[in-house]
Design a protein around this motif. Structure first.
Motif, PDB file in Angstrom:
ATOM      1  N   MET A   1       0.831  -1.205   0.000  1.00 51.72           N
ATOM      2  CA  MET A   1       0.000   0.000   0.000  1.00 51.72           C
ATOM      3  C   MET A   1       0.865   1.255   0.000  1.00 51.72           C
ATOM      4  N   LYS A   2       0.291   2.292  -0.565  1.00 54.29           N
ATOM      5  CA  LYS A   2       0.855   3.629  -0.433  1.00 54.29           C
ATOM      6  C   LYS A   2      -0.155   4.450   0.358  1.00 54.29           C
ATOM      7  N   LEU A   3       0.270   4.955   1.519  1.00 60.26           N
ATOM      8  CA  LEU A   3      -0.615   5.647   2.442  1.00 60.26           C
ATOM      9  C   LEU A   3      -0.204   7.103   2.549  1.00 60.26           C
ATOM     10  N   GLY A   4      -1.110   8.011   2.204  1.00 58.81           N
ATOM     11  CA  GLY A   4      -0.798   9.430   2.246  1.00 58.81           C
ATOM     12  C   GLY A   4      -1.877  10.220   2.947  1.00 58.81           C
ATOM     13  N   MET A   5      -1.571  11.472   3.237  1.00 58.29           N
ATOM     14  CA  MET A   5      -2.554  12.396   3.811  1.00 58.29           C
ATOM     15  C   MET A   5      -2.981  13.375   2.727  1.00 58.29           C
ATOM     16  N   TYR A   6      -4.260  13.271   2.326  1.00 55.70           N
ATOM     17  CA  TYR A   6      -4.813  14.089   1.251  1.00 55.70           C
ATOM     18  C   TYR A   6      -5.856  15.038   1.830  1.00 55.70           C
ATOM     19  N   LEU A   7      -5.565  16.334   1.797  1.00 58.81           N
ATOM     20  CA  LEU A   7      -6.478  17.344   2.325  1.00 58.81           C
ATOM     21  C   LEU A   7      -6.931  17.002   3.749  1.00 58.81           C
ATOM     22  N   GLY A   8      -5.977  16.544   4.566  1.00 59.05           N
ATOM     23  CA  GLY A   8      -6.261  16.246   5.959  1.00 59.05           C
ATOM     24  C   GLY A   8      -6.919  14.905   6.211  1.00 59.05           C
ATOM     25  N   ARG A   9      -7.067  14.069   5.171  1.00 58.25           N
ATOM     26  CA  ARG A   9      -7.671  12.742   5.315  1.00 58.25           C
ATOM     27  C   ARG A   9      -6.669  11.672   4.925  1.00 58.25           C
ATOM     28  N   ALA A  10      -6.675  10.571   5.692  1.00 58.74           N
ATOM     29  CA  ALA A  10      -5.842   9.424   5.354  1.00 58.74           C
ATOM     30  C   ALA A  10      -6.377   8.772   4.082  1.00 58.74           C
ATOM     31  N   ALA A  11      -5.475   8.374   3.203  1.00 51.65           N
ATOM     32  CA  ALA A  11      -5.897   7.842   1.913  1.00 51.65           C
ATOM     33  C   ALA A  11      -4.913   6.780   1.433  1.00 51.65           C
ATOM     34  N   ILE A  12      -5.397   5.933   0.529  1.00 51.29           N
ATOM     35  CA  ILE A  12      -4.558   4.964  -0.172  1.00 51.29           C
ATOM     36  C   ILE A  12      -4.376   5.457  -1.608  1.00 51.29           C
ATOM     37  N   ILE A  13      -3.135   5.412  -2.070  1.00 49.40           N
ATOM     38  CA  ILE A  13      -2.819   5.791  -3.449  1.00 49.40           C
ATOM     39  C   ILE A  13      -2.646   4.506  -4.244  1.00 49.40           C
ATOM     40  N   ASN A  14      -3.440   4.324  -5.267  1.00 48.93           N
ATOM     41  CA  ASN A  14      -3.435   3.091  -6.050  1.00 48.93           C
ATOM     42  C   ASN A  14      -2.504   3.195  -7.255  1.00 48.93           C
ATOM     43  N   ASP A  15      -2.086   2.028  -7.750  1.00 50.14           N
ATOM     44  CA  ASP A  15      -1.178   1.996  -8.890  1.00 50.14           C
ATOM     45  C   ASP A  15      -1.824   2.498 -10.181  1.00 50.14           C
ATOM     46  N   ASN A  16      -3.156   2.501 -10.247  1.00 51.37           N
ATOM     47  CA  ASN A  16      -3.841   2.954 -11.465  1.00 51.37           C
ATOM     48  C   ASN A  16      -4.104   4.459 -11.436  1.00 51.37           C
ATOM     49  N   HIS A  17      -3.310   5.173 -10.623  1.00 50.59           N
ATOM     50  CA  HIS A  17      -3.385   6.631 -10.547  1.00 50.59           C
ATOM     51  C   HIS A  17      -4.731   7.119 -10.006  1.00 50.59           C
ATOM     52  N   LEU A  55       1.982  16.272   5.235  1.00 50.21           N
ATOM     53  CA  LEU A  55       2.890  15.473   6.058  1.00 50.21           C
ATOM     54  C   LEU A  55       2.262  14.121   6.403  1.00 50.21           C
ATOM     55  N   PRO A  56       2.876  12.987   6.010  1.00 49.40           N
ATOM     56  CA  PRO A  56       2.261  11.679   6.246  1.00 49.40           C
ATOM     57  C   PRO A  56       2.253  11.256   7.716  1.00 49.40           C
ATOM     58  N   ILE A  57       3.331  11.537   8.434  1.00 48.52           N
ATOM     59  CA  ILE A  57       3.449  11.189   9.855  1.00 48.52           C
ATOM     60  C   ILE A  57       3.672  12.493  10.609  1.00 48.52           C
ATOM     61  N   THR A  58       2.704  12.880  11.421  1.00 54.42           N
ATOM     62  CA  THR A  58       2.737  14.223  11.989  1.00 54.42           C
ATOM     63  C   THR A  58       3.341  14.307  13.381  1.00 54.42           C
ATOM     64  N   ASN A  59       3.322  13.199  14.132  1.00 54.13           N
ATOM     65  CA  ASN A  59       3.707  13.312  15.540  1.00 54.13           C
ATOM     66  C   ASN A  59       4.523  12.106  16.021  1.00 54.13           C
ATOM     67  N   PRO A  60       5.677  11.847  15.415  1.00 55.12           N
ATOM     68  CA  PRO A  60       6.521  10.753  15.944  1.00 55.12           C
ATOM     69  C   PRO A  60       7.075  11.135  17.304  1.00 55.12           C
ATOM     70  N   LYS A  61       7.253  10.141  18.149  1.00 51.20           N
ATOM     71  CA  LYS A  61       7.881  10.433  19.443  1.00 51.20           C
ATOM     72  C   LYS A  61       9.362  10.712  19.280  1.00 51.20           C
ATOM     73  N   GLN A  62       9.984  10.069  18.287  1.00 52.41           N
ATOM     74  CA  GLN A  62      11.429  10.182  18.114  1.00 52.41           C
ATOM     75  C   GLN A  62      11.778  10.241  16.632  1.00 52.41           C
ATOM     76  N   ILE A  63      12.772  11.060  16.311  1.00 57.67           N
ATOM     77  CA  ILE A  63      13.327  11.083  14.960  1.00 57.67           C
ATOM     78  C   ILE A  63      14.821  10.828  15.079  1.00 57.67           C
ATOM     79  N   PHE A  64      15.239   9.686  14.600  1.00 58.95           N
ATOM     80  CA  PHE A  64      16.659   9.337  14.577  1.00 58.95           C
ATOM     81  C   PHE A  64      17.218   9.638  13.181  1.00 58.95           C
ATOM     82  N   TRP A 173       4.290   9.971   0.508  1.00 64.36           N
ATOM     83  CA  TRP A 173       3.416   9.039   1.211  1.00 64.36           C
ATOM     84  C   TRP A 173       4.277   7.929   1.772  1.00 64.36           C
ATOM     85  N   LEU A 174       3.690   7.062   2.556  1.00 65.63           N
ATOM     86  CA  LEU A 174       4.384   5.897   3.105  1.00 65.63           C
ATOM     87  C   LEU A 174       4.113   4.705   2.188  1.00 65.63           C
TER      88      LEU A 174
END
Length: 267
Positions: A1-17, A55-64, A173-174
């Motif tokens: 899966m490709k998971l993104g944030m679209y206009l403030g909503r979680a979404a899946i981006i498909n291979d067929n565009h 931004l796909p991930i908005t609040n990680p506890k840690q960034i290494f 996206w992720l």
């Protein structure tokens, strides 16, 4: 899966565009530990412009972040190869989405395109054999760096020099591991005003994703949504002769095959 944030909503981006919203889900980060559970999706719609993604991930506890994790980058900065991963941290306030405008803080602001690991479920003392079970997926990241601040003292410091506002773009996206044919074979590149500045394969990482997850978890607990910037290949501005840095009006594009791209405008 490709998971993104679209206009403030979680979404899946498909291979067929096309794109489908995920119903009943607040954001991507909330579903990372349970990505195998069934998702309730809206109807398909045409894939919007990249400017619609945030931004796909908005609040990680840690960034290494990992320093000196490609040999060509070691060589250009005349640094010895590390015996264990060379870790520093970035601050959460520097995170931004895939299409930011970034204000340059000094005349020695540099680029570093990187693979970013996203943690699905955390833990301590994760073995390297099991580390892949703790990786939700991968993103493109840009580790912008103010070399003037980084080398202001005899002993360089990293975290602050890499944590100005919007200095950590990620996205677009992720991408979950099952979507990737061979991570090691993917090409990572940086383009500055249409000219390629960095080009490598992810297989050239000295310490790969599973090693990094295992190593970090042997010292500190990892949490769902944590990010790991895995290091940059050779071709950064500070390693060039003569040195080359970003200036107002530049456009920086960071790409990784199958993962997408970031488009960064400098002012």
């Amino acid at each position: 899966m490709k998971l993104g944030m679209y206009l403030g909503r979680a979404a899946i981006i498909n291979d067929n565009h096309t794109l489908q919203l995920i119903n009943g889900v607040k954001d991507i980060q909330s579903i990372l530990p349970n990505l195998k559970e069934k998702l309730f999706l809206s109807r398909e719609r045409a894939l919007p412009t990249m400017e619609s993604f945030s931004l796909p991930i908005t609040n990680p506890k840690q960034i290494f972040a990992v320093g000196f994790n490609y040999r060509d980058h070691l060589n250009e900065l005349h640094t010895k190869e590390p015996q264990v991963p060379n870790i520093f941290t970035k601050f959460i306030s520097s995170l931004t989405g895939p299409n930011p405008t970034v204000k340059i803080p000094s005349p020695k602001t540099d680029w570093e395109t990187e693979l970013v690991i996203v943690i699905s479920k955390g833990g301590r003392n994760i073995s390297q054999d099991l580390a892949s079970q703790h990786i939700a997926g991968y993103m493109v990241g840009q580790d912008l760096s103010d070399r003037q601040l980084q080398f202001a003292n005899d002993n360089p410091q990293f975290s602050l020099a890499k944590s100005y506002e919007n200095f950590s773009p990620i996205g677009p996206w992720l991408t979950t591991p099952d979507e990737i044919t061979d991570l090691n074979d993917l090409t990572i590149t940086t383009e500055l005003n249409g000219v390629e500045k960095q080009h490598s394969k992810l297989g050239n990482l000295i310490f790969g994703p599973e090693k990094l997850v295992s190593y970090l978890s042997s010292i500190t607990e990892l949490y769902s949504g944590d990010l790991i910037f895995t290091g940059t290949p050779g071709g950064v501005g500070a390693g060039r002769n003569p040195q080359e840095f970003l200036k107002s009006g530049d456009q920086l594009i960071s790409k990784i095959e199958q993962l997408g791209q970031l488009t960064i405008n400098l002012k």
